[in-house]
Write an enzyme that holds these catalytic residues in place. Structure first.
Site, PDB file in Angstrom:
ATOM      1  CE  LYS A  40      29.457  47.342  39.367  1.00 23.26           C
ATOM      2  NZ  LYS A  40      28.272  47.629  40.193  1.00 23.26           N
TER       3      LYS A  40
ATOM      4  CB  SER B  63      21.754  44.417  40.140  1.00 27.11           C
ATOM      5  OG  SER B  63      21.383  45.564  40.872  1.00 27.11           O
TER       6      SER B  63
ATOM      7  CD  GLU C 203      36.325  51.280  36.099  1.00 24.17           C
ATOM      8  OE1 GLU C 203      37.336  50.785  35.587  1.00 24.17           O
ATOM      9  OE2 GLU C 203      35.209  50.722  36.086  1.00 24.17           O
TER      10      GLU C 203
HETATM   11  C1  LIG Z   1      27.437  48.683  40.064  1.00 25.71           C
HETATM   12  C2  LIG Z   1      26.041  48.250  40.323  1.00 25.71           C
HETATM   13  C3  LIG Z   1      24.990  48.556  39.438  1.00 25.71           C
HETATM   14  C4  LIG Z   1      25.162  49.422  38.227  1.00 25.71           C
HETATM   15  O1  LIG Z   1      26.052  48.961  37.284  1.00 25.71           O
HETATM   16  P1  LIG Z   1      25.579  48.310  35.912  1.00 25.71           P
HETATM   17  O2  LIG Z   1      26.844  48.175  35.149  1.00 25.71           O
HETATM   18  O3  LIG Z   1      24.608  49.270  35.270  1.00 25.71           O
HETATM   19  O4  LIG Z   1      24.937  47.025  36.221  1.00 25.71           O
HETATM   20  C5  LIG Z   1      23.727  48.063  39.700  1.00 25.71           C
HETATM   21  N1  LIG Z   1      23.481  47.328  40.811  1.00 25.71           N
HETATM   22  C6  LIG Z   1      24.459  47.028  41.697  1.00 25.71           C
HETATM   23  C7  LIG Z   1      24.119  46.223  42.887  1.00 25.71           C
HETATM   24  C8  LIG Z   1      25.762  47.475  41.481  1.00 25.71           C
HETATM   25  O5  LIG Z   1      26.730  47.158  42.375  1.00 25.71           O
END
Ligand SMILES: *Cc1c(COP(=O)(O)O)cnc(C)c1O
Length: 404
Positions: A94, A387, A116
């Protein structure tokens, strides 16, 4: 990619379903994206910060023990590589987007940032970027999430942000986003709204995808360097869809690379308690954009459920809706229980404790490897977007996975 004839649209999806006042603000933003973000000077400054502050490029790590764990019959199905967004500053992808948008806000002369957040990850990333750029930051968060995600609320406050609890609706992410949009309408002259995923009205889905496509760009180049060829498939979890679109865009011109998104099936699709928007939703409008949404026949938005707060959203970015309809990407889902089991498997085989969101992608990697290896008649190579890291989910993991 956006429709060349209709900017802001991905096939029939996307657009701007907002009030007159916001149309004005979105027009200005779209213009600034062209005038500022796409220019070399911005790209150099932003990419410099990704290197010196975020820690990019993140590694592409081969995970041989995990590859064996998803292949119990020992058929040598796949080589697995993780794109390590969990190693970014603040623990997830993010921050790539938050730094880009905060830098844009600064260049636009906006003096106040709002955002948000659901799980608090985008709130923490935005608060971090705002602290670095000396911008005041206010984060809308459903009061239910404020209660569930206390450590991230504390983090945002330590970083100097103001957290505003939202009491409307189910008091979760969708209500926080409604409230942030309302604030923006009122204060649009001074305020920049930093959206956390590749969703919302045009130009946000395109802006966020551009800022996250650094994931796929790096992964593609690293695959070529480390394996000598492109991967056969790329896999990511899908909430609003930003880490997935960031990975997918790196391979959008490579027809041989199969793209897979994994949504949250919660207690199971049949239970109705899930967040699998592309798998089980309908076409509708949410937060200013046309896409798949979880709603009843009358278009009333339904509650989403996932054990992972970052996937617990009844909408999804419009580009994914188009990739689904066109067949370029396929969307699968994993339940809460499957994600928990996958998190344990990744932790024990690789020494990497994934975020609960990411664990959904890991839960489907075995099935994807089997299917793709069969279709191609040989072992395949998969890149999985790792992610984020699981520190924020420790409480859930301790209560669900560790015997006391
Ligand atoms: C917020 C988040 C997501 C989901 O958000 P996307 O916009 O679909 O990427 C996925 N993995 C992590 C670690 C997150 O913090």
């Amino acid at each position: 990619m956006q429709d060349a004839q209709r900017p802001g649209y991905f096939g029939q999806y996307g657009g701007r379903f907002v009030s007159e006042t916001l149309l004005f603000a979105l027009d200005e933003l779209a213009r600034k994206v062209d005038e500022i973000v796409k220019r070399d000077a911005f790209q150099t400054e932003w990419r410099g910060l990704l290197t010196s502050y975020v820690g990019r490029p993140t590694p592409l790590t081969e995970t041989a023990r995990l590859a064996r764990a998803i292949d119990p019959a020992g058929k040598h199905l796949a080589r697995l590589f993780l794109k390590r967004e969990d190693l970014c500053h603040t623990g997830a992808h993010k921050i790539n987007n938050a730094i880009g948008q905060a830098l844009l806000a600064k260049k636009m002369g906006k003096r106040r940032i709002i955002a948000e957040t659901g799980a608090g990850q985008h709130g923490v990333a935005t608060a971090t970027a705002c602290a670095m750029f000396d911008l005041p930051c206010e984060v809308y968060m459903g009061s239910e999430d404020v209660r569930r995600q206390a450590p991230n609320v504390g983090r945002m406050k330590l970083l100097g942000a103001k957290v505003i609890p939202v009491e409307s609706g189910s008091r979760t992410l969708k209500d926080a986003m409604n409230e942030a949009l309302r604030d923006w309408v009122t204060n649009v002259d001074t305020t920049y709204y930093c959206i956390g995923s590749a969703a919302g009205p045009h130009p946000y889905p395109e802006l966020v995808a551009m800022l996250q496509s650094v994931i796929g760009e790096e992964a593609r180049a690293q695959s070529l360097t480390q394996t000598g060829s492109l991967p056969d498939g790329a896999v990511a979890c899908v909430g609003g869809g930003s880490n997935a679109i960031g990975l997918f865009r790196g391979f959008s011109s490579d027809a041989s690379v199969a793209l897979y998104g994994v949504e949250a099936a919660g207690h199971g699709i049949a239970s109705g308690q899930h967040a699998a928007t592309l798998t089980a939703g309908r076409v509708g409008v949410l937060h200013g954009s046309k896409s798949y949404v979880l709603c009843d026949e009358g278009g009333q938005i339904q509650e989403a459920h996932s054990i992972s707060a970052g996937l617990d959203y009844p909408g999804v970015g419009p580009e994914h809706a188009h990739l689904k309809d066109s067949g370029r990407a396929r969307y699968l889902s994993a339940t809460d229980e499957e994600a928990l089991a996958a998190a344990r498997m990744v932790a024990r085989t690789e020494g990497i404790l994934p975020a609960l969101e990411t664990a959904h992608a890991f839960a489907r990697v075995g099935a994807i490897a089997r299917e793709l290896a069969e279709a191609r008649g040989r072992p395949v190579t998969l890149v999985v977007c790792s992610s984020g890291r699981g520190d924020k989910d420790l409480e859930t993991y301790l209560s669900r996975l560790v015997d006391s």
